[in-house]
Design a protein around this motif. Structure first.
Motif, PDB file in Angstrom:
ATOM      1  N   ARG A 130      33.057  47.982  42.046  1.00  0.00           N
ATOM      2  CA  ARG A 130      33.947  47.935  40.646  1.00  0.00           C
ATOM      3  C   ARG A 130      34.247  46.690  40.275  1.00  0.00           C
ATOM      4  O   ARG A 130      33.764  45.911  40.744  1.00  0.00           O
ATOM      5  CB  ARG A 130      35.099  48.992  41.491  1.00  0.00           C
ATOM      6  N   ARG A 131      35.033  46.902  39.256  1.00  0.00           N
ATOM      7  CA  ARG A 131      35.288  45.431  38.557  1.00  0.00           C
ATOM      8  C   ARG A 131      37.148  45.631  38.586  1.00  0.00           C
ATOM      9  O   ARG A 131      37.664  46.761  38.589  1.00  0.00           O
ATOM     10  CB  ARG A 131      34.818  45.615  37.190  1.00  0.00           C
ATOM     11  N   GLU A 132      37.442  44.367  38.699  1.00  0.00           N
ATOM     12  CA  GLU A 132      38.811  44.184  38.583  1.00  0.00           C
ATOM     13  C   GLU A 132      38.910  43.419  37.183  1.00  0.00           C
ATOM     14  O   GLU A 132      38.840  42.065  37.506  1.00  0.00           O
ATOM     15  CB  GLU A 132      39.489  43.551  39.794  1.00  0.00           C
ATOM     16  N   VAL A 140      33.733  43.161  42.090  1.00  0.00           N
ATOM     17  CA  VAL A 140      33.968  43.336  43.593  1.00  0.00           C
ATOM     18  C   VAL A 140      32.793  43.979  44.376  1.00  0.00           C
ATOM     19  O   VAL A 140      32.312  44.927  43.846  1.00  0.00           O
ATOM     20  CB  VAL A 140      35.137  44.376  43.718  1.00  0.00           C
TER      21      VAL A 140
END
Length: 360
Positions: free
Chosen positions: A171-173, A178
Motif C-alpha cells: 500500500r501507500r502512506e 509500504v
C-alpha cells in the motif's frame, strides 16, 4: 494486406486507448485495457494516475476507487512506477526471474548477498515496512551519479527485489510505499507460463492496448501479434489488433474532448504520434521557462481523433480553484470546438470540486 488511412489508424488507436465516447465503467477496466496506469506525483491539475482515469471514465471517477482496487480488492498491483492489472502479472513473472540483466547490476546484487538476505528477513519478521524503517547493511555501495538515489542503498535494493518479484508494494502512506514479501501481497494461485508463451501473450496485450503499432517499435514491442497492416504514407511494417480492425466500421461511438496528462500512455510512443496523428509532442516540464511555448505541464487536447491544442491550467491550492492560464489552439477552433473544450474544462472543475477561473 489492408492499407489503413491515417483517419482509420487514428480511430483504432483512440478506441484502443478508451478515449472515444464509449467510456469505460471503472478504473480496473481502464487498467485492463491500457495495460498500465502511470504513477507520477506532478500534480499541476491532479497526479497522473488520477487524470488518466478521469480522462477515460469521466465525472464518476473518484481517486478512492484506485486505492480500493490496489489495496483492498487486489485487482491491480503497483510495479515499477505504474499500476497494472493483476491479470498481467503471470505474464511478467518469467522476465522478473531473469532480473537483473545488466552485468553491473548483477555484480552489485551478488556483492550484497547478505544485505539482500537482511532486507528479506526483516520484511518476513516485521513487515510491512517503509524504506525508512529498513537499515542499510550494504557491503558494496552502488554508483549514485545518476541522481535518482542518495547514498542510502535500501531504496535501490527494494527496487531490485521488486523487479525480481521477491517483494511488492502492499500500500501507500501518502506518496511513500509500504513494502512486504510478494507472496503475502500477490495471489498465490496465479497461472504459470514459460518464457516464450509469456512473451507471446504480452505482445498480444500490448497490441490490444495500442490498437496498431510498428512491428519493430522499441516503444511498443508487439512482435508477431495480430495481423500485418500498412498505413497510408508510411513505409513501416505495422501490426493491428484483429478485434480493433473488425470494429473499425462501427460508428456507434462518436468522438469527444479529452485532456491528456503529459505522461498518458497515448503519448508514450512519440514516433507513432508523429506519423499517425501528425503531432510532435514536447514535454516542456524540463525546459527553462523562457523556452516554453505552451506551459510547464500543459495537457494536450484531443478532439475526436486529432490533437487540436494544449491546455495550460493549474490547481491553485491556496485559493481552491482551477486556474486556466491559456488554451492554445494549433489552428483556430470552430465555434463548436470552443464550446466542447469549455464544457470539458467545466467538467474538470466539477470533478476537482473547484471553480474555474481564467480564460478558456
Amino acid at each position: 494486406m489492408r492499407t489503413l488511412t491515417r483517419d482509420e489508424a487514428r480511430r483504432i488507436i483512440v478506441r484502443a486507448q478508451l478515449l472515444d465516447a464509449d467510456r469505460p465503467g471503472d478504473v480496473v477496466e481502464v487498467a485492463e485495457q491500457l495495460g498500465y496506469i502511470k504513477i507520477d506525483p506532478t500534480a499541476t491539475i491532479a497526479p497522473c494516475e488520477h487524470t488518466v482515469a478521469w480522462s477515460r471514465i469521466g465525472w464518476s471517477y473518484e481517486p478512492g476507487q484506485l486505492q480500493k482496487a490496489v489495496e483492498i480488492d487486489r485487482l491491480l498491483f503497483e510495479f515499477d512506477g505504474t499500476f497494472r492489472p493483476m491479470s498481467i502479472l503471470p505474464l511478467m513473472r518469467p522476465s522478473m526471474r531473469r532480473h537483473p540483466r545488466h552485468e553491473r547490476s548483477r555484480q552489485w546484487l551478488e556483492a550484497n548477498t547478505r544485505f539482500r538476505a537482511d532486507v528479506l528477513a526483516r520484511l518476513a519478521g516485521e513487515g510491512p515496512l517503509l524504506a525508512s524503517q529498513i537499515p542499510d547493511t550494504a557491503q558494496v555501495a552502488r554508483d549514485t551519479e545518476s541522481g535518482w538515489y542518495g547514498s542510502n542503498q535500501v531504496p535501490q535494493m527494494l527496487e531490485m527485489l521488486a523487479r525480481r518479484g521477491e517483494i511488492a508494494v502492499l500500500r501507500r502512506e501518502g506518496r511513500h510505499r509500504v513494502w512486504d514479501l510478494a507472496e503475502r501481497v500477490w495471489p498465490t494461485d496465479l497461472p504459470e507460463y514459460d518464457d516464450a508463451e509469456a512473451e507471446r501473450l504480452l505482445h498480444e496485450r500490448r497490441l490490444q492496448s495500442a490498437g496498431i503499432a510498428k512491428q519493430k517499435s522499441p516503444w511498443t514491442p508487439v512482435g508477431e501479434a495480430g495481423e500485418p497492416i500498412s498505413v497510408e504514407g508510411s513505409r513501416a511494417k505495422w501490426r493491428v489488433d484483429p478485434e480493433a480492425l473488425a470494429a473499425l466500421d462501427d460508428d456507434s461511438a462518436d468522438g469527444r474532448v479529452a485532456f491528456l496528462n503529459p505522461y498518458d500512455s497515448l503519448l508514450f510512443d512519440r514516433p507513432r504520434l508523429e506519423e499517425v496523428f501528425e503531432f510532435t509532442y514536447v514535454l516542456e516540464q524540463f525546459k527553462p521557462k523562457a523556452q516554453r511555448v505552451y506551459g510547464y505541464f500543459a495537457h494536450p487536447i484531443l478532439i475526436g481523433d486529432r490533437f487540436v491544442g494544449m491546455l495550460d491550467a493549474e490547481v491553485d491550492k491556496a485559493r481552491e480553484n482551477l486556474r486556466v492560464t491559456a488554451v492554445h489552439e494549433f489552428l483556430p477552433f470552430e465555434p463548436e470546438e470552443h464550446e466542447m473544450v469549455r464544457a470539458e474544462i467545466a467538467e474538470l472543475g466539477e470533478w476537482l470540486g473547484m471553480p474555474v477561473v481564467g480564460s478558456a
